[in-house]
Design an enzyme around this catalytic site. Structure first.
Site, PDB file in Angstrom:
ATOM      1  CE1 TYR A  50      -4.320  -1.557   0.711  1.00  0.00           C
ATOM      2  CE2 TYR A  50      -2.840  -3.223   1.611  1.00  0.00           C
ATOM      3  CZ  TYR A  50      -4.096  -2.848   1.147  1.00  0.00           C
ATOM      4  OH  TYR A  50      -5.107  -3.781   1.117  1.00  0.00           O
ATOM      5  CE1 TYR A  95      -2.216  -7.063   2.628  1.00  0.00           C
ATOM      6  CE2 TYR A  95      -3.381  -6.820   0.546  1.00  0.00           C
ATOM      7  CZ  TYR A  95      -3.307  -6.613   1.912  1.00  0.00           C
ATOM      8  OH  TYR A  95      -4.330  -5.960   2.551  1.00  0.00           O
ATOM      9  NE  ARG A 123      -6.986  -9.336   4.521  1.00  0.00           N
ATOM     10  CZ  ARG A 123      -8.023  -8.537   4.321  1.00  0.00           C
ATOM     11  NH1 ARG A 123      -7.841  -7.246   4.159  1.00  0.00           N
ATOM     12  NH2 ARG A 123      -9.257  -9.010   4.265  1.00  0.00           N
ATOM     13  CG  HIS A 141      -8.494  -7.241  -0.314  1.00  0.00           C
ATOM     14  ND1 HIS A 141      -7.431  -8.008   0.096  1.00  0.00           N
ATOM     15  CD2 HIS A 141      -8.353  -6.052   0.334  1.00  0.00           C
ATOM     16  CE1 HIS A 141      -6.693  -7.321   0.951  1.00  0.00           C
ATOM     17  NE2 HIS A 141      -7.229  -6.131   1.114  1.00  0.00           N
ATOM     18  CG  HIS A 167      -9.382  -1.980   1.480  1.00  0.00           C
ATOM     19  ND1 HIS A 167      -9.630  -2.492   2.727  1.00  0.00           N
ATOM     20  CD2 HIS A 167      -8.181  -2.475   1.108  1.00  0.00           C
ATOM     21  CE1 HIS A 167      -8.624  -3.256   3.106  1.00  0.00           C
ATOM     22  NE2 HIS A 167      -7.726  -3.267   2.124  1.00  0.00           N
TER      23      HIS A 167
END
Length: 287
Positions: free
Chosen positions: A157, A191, A212, A215, A217
């Site tokens: 991120y 990730y 995870r 996806h 968000h």
């Protein structure tokens, strides 16, 4: 003089914390004291273990910043975050379910036009995610803001990458008068959560998968409707059944369909193969 013993310490502590002037604070703190003491008694907590826990919490605070919320990550991997979400968002079965916020949301994302590219030329397979925002009766919800953020093809991120001065893979999109939206980005990647801190150190002592599934968000907050914090997961992604933060729900799994070069959902064209996903969000009105 009040003599403290192993038998009366809990009630003495509860009695003190019951003096909180706010009734809810008194309820929370007295229950916390009881449960902490019961835990210590159940596991026969040693002084060395108590000190290790204190030092672990200290390191968790020290590594936390405005871009890295290690305490939120702690709550996530313990399942506490999802438990709180479930208890506080008991929505109609027709509504899109909520999941965890996660530790990487950043306020103040730029506002982009319908289908404008939030990946800004970053490497990855182009993805067009589009659909309609509706209420429980099927009516479109216009002018609703979708706050969107995701990891890149390395699983990182923006907040995890040093020296980033501008928004990266995050944006706000507004639904049109017919409730439709279109997010243009790149396909996300499953990730690992950050393993270089206290949470990673703890998980590394177990057989827990620290990954995870892929996806994206979404945070959708529309006046008059229940706020929605959720993810969309890629169908067929690894780790759907072992999400380390317990965030996966079947209703949030959507297909990423492969498309050949040509026309895209926004009316434009793509010179390279791309992915398309269609998903309709459903909001529940507030009482």
């Amino acid at each position: 003089m009040q003599l403290v013993t192993e038998d009366n310490i809990t009630e003495l502590a509860v009695e003190r914390w019951a003096t909180a002037r706010d009734p809810r604070l008194a309820e929370l703190m007295t229950a916390l004291v009881r449960h902490l003491h019961d835990f210590a008694r159940e596991v026969r907590l040693t002084e060395a273990e108590w000190m290790a826990a204190v030092q672990w919490l200290t390191r968790t605070g020290q590594i936390s910043t405005d871009k890295r919320e290690e305490f939120i990550l702690t709550s996530d991997v313990l399942g506490l975050s999802m438990l709180v979400v479930q208890m506080n968002h008991r929505l109609d079965p027709r509504a899109t379910p909520a999941t965890v916020l996660g530790p990487f949301h950043i306020e103040g994302s730029p506002e982009l036009a319908h289908a404008e590219d939030m990946s800004e030329g970053l490497p990855g397979t182009p993805l067009y995610l589009h659909g309609t925002l509706r209420d429980l009766e099927g009516n479109p919800v216009p002018n609703a803001v979708l706050d969107v953020w995701q990891a890149d093809t390395e699983g990182a991120y923006e907040s995890q990458i040093p020296d980033i001065d501008e928004a990266r893979l995050r944006a706000k999109y507004t639904t049109r008068e017919d409730g439709t939206y279109c997010v243009r980005t790149i396909a996300p990647l499953g990730y690992a959560i950050p393993m270089d801190g206290p949470v990673g150190d703890l998980i590394g002592r177990t057989e827990i998968s620290y990954y995870r599934p892929a996806h994206i968000h979404f945070l959708i907050n529309v006046p008059g409707y229940e706020p929605l914090i959720t993810h969309l997961f890629q169908e067929g992604s690894d780790y759907l059944d072992s999400d380390v933060v317990f965030g996966t729900k079947q209703e949030l799994v959507t297909a990423f369909e492969e498309r050949e070069p040509g026309q895209t959902p926004d009316g434009g064209t793509s010179d390279v193969p791309w992915l398309e996903s269609t998903y309709d969000f459903v909001l529940q009105k507030q009482a």
